[in-house]
Write an enzyme that holds these catalytic residues in place. Structure first.
Site, PDB file in Angstrom:
ATOM      1  N   HIS A  18      70.011 -52.691  62.503  1.00  0.00           N
ATOM      2  CA  HIS A  18      70.803 -51.468  62.698  1.00  0.00           C
ATOM      3  C   HIS A  18      69.887 -50.256  62.762  1.00  0.00           C
ATOM      4  O   HIS A  18      68.663 -50.380  62.754  1.00  0.00           O
ATOM      5  CB  HIS A  18      71.878 -51.327  61.617  1.00  0.00           C
ATOM      6  CG  HIS A  18      71.349 -51.209  60.222  1.00  0.00           C
ATOM      7  ND1 HIS A  18      70.724 -50.067  59.749  1.00  0.00           N
ATOM      8  CD2 HIS A  18      71.337 -52.086  59.195  1.00  0.00           C
ATOM      9  CE1 HIS A  18      70.368 -50.247  58.498  1.00  0.00           C
ATOM     10  NE2 HIS A  18      70.721 -51.477  58.136  1.00  0.00           N
ATOM     11  N   HIS A  21      66.676 -49.775  60.556  1.00  0.00           N
ATOM     12  CA  HIS A  21      65.466 -50.515  60.921  1.00  0.00           C
ATOM     13  C   HIS A  21      64.773 -49.827  62.092  1.00  0.00           C
ATOM     14  O   HIS A  21      63.551 -49.681  62.115  1.00  0.00           O
ATOM     15  CB  HIS A  21      65.810 -51.953  61.310  1.00  0.00           C
ATOM     16  CG  HIS A  21      66.592 -52.669  60.256  1.00  0.00           C
ATOM     17  ND1 HIS A  21      67.798 -53.268  60.499  1.00  0.00           N
ATOM     18  CD2 HIS A  21      66.356 -52.837  58.927  1.00  0.00           C
ATOM     19  CE1 HIS A  21      68.263 -53.799  59.380  1.00  0.00           C
ATOM     20  NE2 HIS A  21      67.414 -53.539  58.411  1.00  0.00           N
ATOM     21  N   CYS A 126      70.828 -59.991  42.018  1.00  0.00           N
ATOM     22  CA  CYS A 126      71.498 -59.479  43.230  1.00  0.00           C
ATOM     23  C   CYS A 126      70.759 -60.063  44.415  1.00  0.00           C
ATOM     24  O   CYS A 126      69.580 -59.760  44.621  1.00  0.00           O
ATOM     25  CB  CYS A 126      71.465 -57.951  43.296  1.00  0.00           C
ATOM     26  SG  CYS A 126      72.002 -57.334  44.920  1.00  0.00           S
ATOM     27  N   CYS A 129      69.401 -57.529  47.059  1.00  0.00           N
ATOM     28  CA  CYS A 129      68.107 -56.929  46.692  1.00  0.00           C
ATOM     29  C   CYS A 129      67.032 -57.996  46.553  1.00  0.00           C
ATOM     30  O   CYS A 129      65.861 -57.686  46.542  1.00  0.00           O
ATOM     31  CB  CYS A 129      68.163 -56.219  45.339  1.00  0.00           C
ATOM     32  SG  CYS A 129      69.235 -54.803  45.258  1.00  0.00           S
ATOM     33  N   CYS A 143      75.709 -53.985  41.433  1.00  0.00           N
ATOM     34  CA  CYS A 143      74.375 -53.576  41.878  1.00  0.00           C
ATOM     35  C   CYS A 143      74.414 -52.105  42.292  1.00  0.00           C
ATOM     36  O   CYS A 143      75.256 -51.709  43.092  1.00  0.00           O
ATOM     37  CB  CYS A 143      73.931 -54.431  43.063  1.00  0.00           C
ATOM     38  SG  CYS A 143      72.509 -53.736  43.936  1.00  0.00           S
ATOM     39  N   HIS A 146      73.826 -51.918  46.235  1.00  0.00           N
ATOM     40  CA  HIS A 146      74.710 -52.591  47.189  1.00  0.00           C
ATOM     41  C   HIS A 146      76.179 -52.614  46.788  1.00  0.00           C
ATOM     42  O   HIS A 146      77.024 -52.984  47.595  1.00  0.00           O
ATOM     43  CB  HIS A 146      74.225 -54.026  47.430  1.00  0.00           C
ATOM     44  CG  HIS A 146      72.889 -54.087  48.107  1.00  0.00           C
ATOM     45  ND1 HIS A 146      71.709 -54.219  47.406  1.00  0.00           N
ATOM     46  CD2 HIS A 146      72.551 -53.984  49.408  1.00  0.00           C
ATOM     47  CE1 HIS A 146      70.698 -54.221  48.266  1.00  0.00           C
ATOM     48  NE2 HIS A 146      71.177 -54.076  49.482  1.00  0.00           N
ATOM     49  N   LYS A 294      74.602 -44.474  52.180  1.00  0.00           N
ATOM     50  CA  LYS A 294      73.499 -45.180  52.816  1.00  0.00           C
ATOM     51  C   LYS A 294      74.081 -46.292  53.685  1.00  0.00           C
ATOM     52  O   LYS A 294      74.956 -47.028  53.260  1.00  0.00           O
ATOM     53  CB  LYS A 294      72.598 -45.797  51.750  1.00  0.00           C
ATOM     54  CG  LYS A 294      71.469 -46.621  52.346  1.00  0.00           C
ATOM     55  CD  LYS A 294      70.889 -47.608  51.347  1.00  0.00           C
ATOM     56  CE  LYS A 294      69.940 -48.560  52.067  1.00  0.00           C
ATOM     57  NZ  LYS A 294      69.600 -49.719  51.237  1.00  0.00           N
ATOM     58  N   LYS A 297      73.677 -53.275  55.951  1.00  0.00           N
ATOM     59  CA  LYS A 297      74.414 -54.400  56.482  1.00  0.00           C
ATOM     60  C   LYS A 297      75.375 -54.924  55.417  1.00  0.00           C
ATOM     61  O   LYS A 297      76.494 -55.301  55.708  1.00  0.00           O
ATOM     62  CB  LYS A 297      73.426 -55.488  56.911  1.00  0.00           C
ATOM     63  CG  LYS A 297      72.591 -55.054  58.091  1.00  0.00           C
ATOM     64  CD  LYS A 297      71.514 -56.067  58.431  1.00  0.00           C
ATOM     65  CE  LYS A 297      70.416 -56.111  57.397  1.00  0.00           C
ATOM     66  NZ  LYS A 297      69.193 -56.769  57.886  1.00  0.00           N
TER      67      LYS A 297
HETATM   68  N1  MSP Z   1      62.659 -57.556  53.610  1.00  0.00           N
HETATM   69  C1  MSP Z   1      62.577 -56.395  52.791  1.00  0.00           C
HETATM   70  C2  MSP Z   1      61.280 -55.653  52.975  1.00  0.00           C
HETATM   71  C3  MSP Z   1      60.036 -56.437  52.725  1.00  0.00           C
HETATM   72  S1  MSP Z   1      58.602 -55.504  53.052  1.00  0.00           S
HETATM   73  C4  MSP Z   1      57.355 -56.403  52.431  1.00  0.00           C
HETATM   74  C5  MSP Z   1      63.717 -55.463  53.133  1.00  0.00           C
HETATM   75  N2  MSP Z   1      64.268 -55.613  54.339  1.00  0.00           N
HETATM   76  S2  MSP Z   1      65.456 -54.702  54.923  1.00  0.00           S
HETATM   77  O1  MSP Z   1      65.843 -55.332  56.165  1.00  0.00           O
HETATM   78  O2  MSP Z   1      66.471 -54.518  53.964  1.00  0.00           O
HETATM   79  O3  MSP Z   1      64.804 -53.329  55.274  1.00  0.00           O
HETATM   80  C6  MSP Z   1      64.745 -52.263  54.366  1.00  0.00           C
HETATM   81  C7  MSP Z   1      64.105 -51.098  55.060  1.00  0.00           C
HETATM   82  O4  MSP Z   1      64.809 -50.804  56.280  1.00  0.00           O
HETATM   83  C8  MSP Z   1      64.124 -49.765  54.308  1.00  0.00           C
HETATM   84  O5  MSP Z   1      63.098 -49.644  53.360  1.00  0.00           O
HETATM   85  C9  MSP Z   1      63.944 -48.812  55.464  1.00  0.00           C
HETATM   86  O6  MSP Z   1      62.626 -48.853  55.920  1.00  0.00           O
HETATM   87  C10 MSP Z   1      64.847 -49.418  56.506  1.00  0.00           C
HETATM   88  N3  MSP Z   1      66.228 -48.972  56.347  1.00  0.00           N
HETATM   89  C11 MSP Z   1      67.310 -49.780  56.145  1.00  0.00           C
HETATM   90  N4  MSP Z   1      68.412 -48.995  56.093  1.00  0.00           N
HETATM   91  C12 MSP Z   1      68.074 -47.713  56.238  1.00  0.00           C
HETATM   92  C13 MSP Z   1      68.790 -46.505  56.286  1.00  0.00           C
HETATM   93  N5  MSP Z   1      70.096 -46.451  56.188  1.00  0.00           N
HETATM   94  N6  MSP Z   1      68.079 -45.367  56.435  1.00  0.00           N
HETATM   95  C14 MSP Z   1      66.719 -45.370  56.541  1.00  0.00           C
HETATM   96  N7  MSP Z   1      66.032 -46.490  56.505  1.00  0.00           N
HETATM   97  C15 MSP Z   1      66.667 -47.688  56.368  1.00  0.00           C
HETATM   98  O7  MSP Z   1      64.032 -54.611  52.330  1.00  0.00           O
END
Ligand code: MSP
Length: 520
Positions: A18, A21, A126, A129, A143, A146, A294, A297
């Site tokens: 989304h 990312h 969780c 997380c 959590c 989430h 925030k 997913k």
């Molecule tokens: N797989 C772990 C990260 C491992 S790194 C060694 C993870 N993945 S995640 O798919 O949940 O991605 C989290 C990251 O996605 C956040 O830290 C950020 O970089 C980005 N974001 C996810 N949602 C976001 C927003 N709503 N706003 C800004 N960034 C966001 O955690």
């Protein structure tokens, strides 16, 4: 010249990507492109985190194996990088056999150090997380991140002696006050360390989908340990020479605040244990929010940026991300504000500036950019302002102030638009003041050329078109940018952002509008 290594988090493949990312990947790309323009050697890494509970659960829900699930999802994440025009040098998957083997060697090193021991764990977990919580850390039993209910887990695990690194971590933070940026995130991480660190469980007995603990096949390595190591493992097998020697330690790990503790505490402790240098900086940006929350997913409230990118191209999205939300802070995004900014700042401010300048050069000078009699920077009322903008924007990009840099660059866009009104070239043409008209048209072309350098990190495709229109397409390769690096090949070097570099006899090219207005 220096080297620069920037990473994004590796994204979980439990669900489709989304805007969050796309945001971090775009931010890392802006930074990577800027450093290439500075003439540095850049390595930019992104990828996917494919093991663990949450991916296994997603696969089970679809009735397929985690591997099949991951193989199907990874394409969508690669596509995000492509859609936002990211110039990542490698895309790592934690299911790459080279990564898996490296993770095993890494944890062996920690074990040889005496930092790994056997214990048993019980607690609330969780899976969104992929982390344990204590009762006090939950909000109404849910959590805090989430809003979901954690499950009780109890198992025999291997533990990492995180507590043994508390002092060393704190000392590292004190000696490197910009280890975590911005500052309030540094304070948050340091105060967490100072409150005391417990040892952490780094393996799972009940989970099958992961990398086996090398000395105990019945356990898999905790997904966060597996994932963090990607930043190092990639340098061992991504294409390229001596990547580890050239690019470790990383210059910047970029992410949002949700995963600060893993990167700011566990990762440096693991690196210390295994005997590696620590990354230079973590940069923690904010959350993009929709309806005040925030997006995630797990929460199911996500904005889909892909139709917008499909329709308007990657650049308006890239621009909007850092213009609408102050980089480093949380902020609201939405389609309405996207369209408003697009029309007022891209279509009106920038698009019109280019098209009216190019069309006046066509009309009054047969398309050839005139050279005014006095080409010294002191000869132009814009030179000083443009020079200040270039230096300030460069400093801001260096400092990760992406929104500040865009603000600064937009001052020049607006200044150039005011200049058109002040000089009124159509009047200069009417009164036959040829040398004044030459100077005005030259200043506009020169200002736009300078903008094409400054805007490149944010809007690379737009810059290509701007430079074609300005008759500079061939000149692009002349910069000192890392011209050979990946898709950054057309990057104008940052050292071209100096007033007075417009080559002589350049012929502009007329064309349609850069950003056709969005009509409702
Ligand atoms: N797989 C772990 C990260 C491992 S790194 C060694 C993870 N993945 S995640 O798919 O949940 O991605 C989290 C990251 O996605 C956040 O830290 C950020 O970089 C980005 N974001 C996810 N949602 C976001 C927003 N709503 N706003 C800004 N960034 C966001 O955690």
């Amino acid at each position: 010249m220096g080297t620069f290594y920037v990473t994004t988090p590796i994204y979980y493949v439990n669900d489709v990507p989304h805007i969050g990312h796309a945001y971090t990947t775009t931010a890392a790309d802006v930074v990577a492109r800027f450093h290439r323009q500075r003439g540095e050697e850049v390595f930019f890494l992104t990828g996917t985190d494919e093991h663990g509970n949450k991916v296994e659960q997603a696969a089970t829900a679809r009735g397929i194996s985690p591997r099949e699930h991951a193989d199907q999802m990874v394409g969508k994440f690669k596509e995000v990088a492509r859609k936002v025009d990211a110039t990542n040098d490698f895309f790592i998957r934690t299911t790459d056999p080279e990564h898996e083997a490296f993770v095993q060697r890494f944890v062996e090193r920690c074990r040889d150090r005496g930092d790994i021991f056997e214990g048993s764990y019980s607690g609330l977990y969780c899976s969104a997380c992929e982390a344990y919580y204590t009762e006090e850390n939950l909000v109404d039993g849910l959590c805090p991140d989430h809003g979901t209910e954690p499950t009780f887990m109890e198992e025999k695990n291997y533990f990492f002696r995180l507590s043994a690194y508390q002092e060393k971590l704190a000392a590292h933070y004190r000696a490197h006050p910009d280890f975590v940026r911005p500052r309030h995130r540094y304070n948050e991480a340091l105060s967490f360390i100072e409150q005391g660190l417990d040892d952490i469980s780094i393996s799972r007995a009940t989970l099958k989908w992961g990398i086996s603990v090398p000395w105990d096949e019945s356990q898999v390595i905790y997904v966060w340990v597996d994932a963090l190591i990607n930043y190092l493992s990639a340098l061992h097998y991504a294409p390229g020479d001596d990547l580890l020697q050239r690019f470790w330690p990383a210059s910047y790990h970029m992410m949002a605040q949700d995963i600060l503790k893993f990167h700011g505490i566990i990762w440096p402790a693991l690196l210390m244990s295994a005997g590696y240098e620590l990354p230079e900086h973590l940069f923690i940006h904010g959350y993009l929010k929709l309806g005040g929350e925030k997006m995630s997913k797990t929460r199911g409230n996500v904005m889909d940026p892909f139709p917008l990118i499909e329709r308007y191209g990657p650049d308006p999205f890239r621009f909007y991300c850092f213009r609408e939300v102050n980089f480093g802070q949380d902020g609201m995004v939405g389609e309405e504000s996207f369209k408003a900014r697009y029309n007022s700042e891209l279509a009106n401010d920038l698009g019109n500036l280019l098209s009216r300048s190019v069309s006046m050069i066509g009309k009054y000078r047969d398309g050839v950019v005139p050279m005014p009699a006095d080409r010294a920077p002191s000869g132009s009322p814009l030179a000083a302002e443009a020079g200040r903008v270039a230096v300030t924007a460069g400093d801001q990009l260096e400092e990760m102030d992406l929104s500040g840099a865009l603000d600064t660059i937009w001052e020049l866009v607006r200044r150039l638009n005011r200049y058109v009104e002040e000089q009124a070239p159509w009047k200069q043409a009417k009164t036959g003041d040829e040398s004044a008209l030459d100077a005005t048209l030259y200043d506009l072309a020169e200002g736009l050329r300078l903008l094409s350098v400054l805007l490149y990190p944010f809007m690379p495709g737009t810059v290509t078109v701007m430079r074609e229109r300005l008759g500079l397409a061939g000149a692009a390769a002349g910069g000192t940018s890392g011209a050979a690096v990946g898709q950054g090949a057309t990057a104008p070097g940052w050292d071209e952002a100096v007033w007075g570099r417009m080559p002589e006899g350049v012929t502009v090219v007329q064309g349609g509008s850069l950003f056709p207005r969005i009509e409702e």
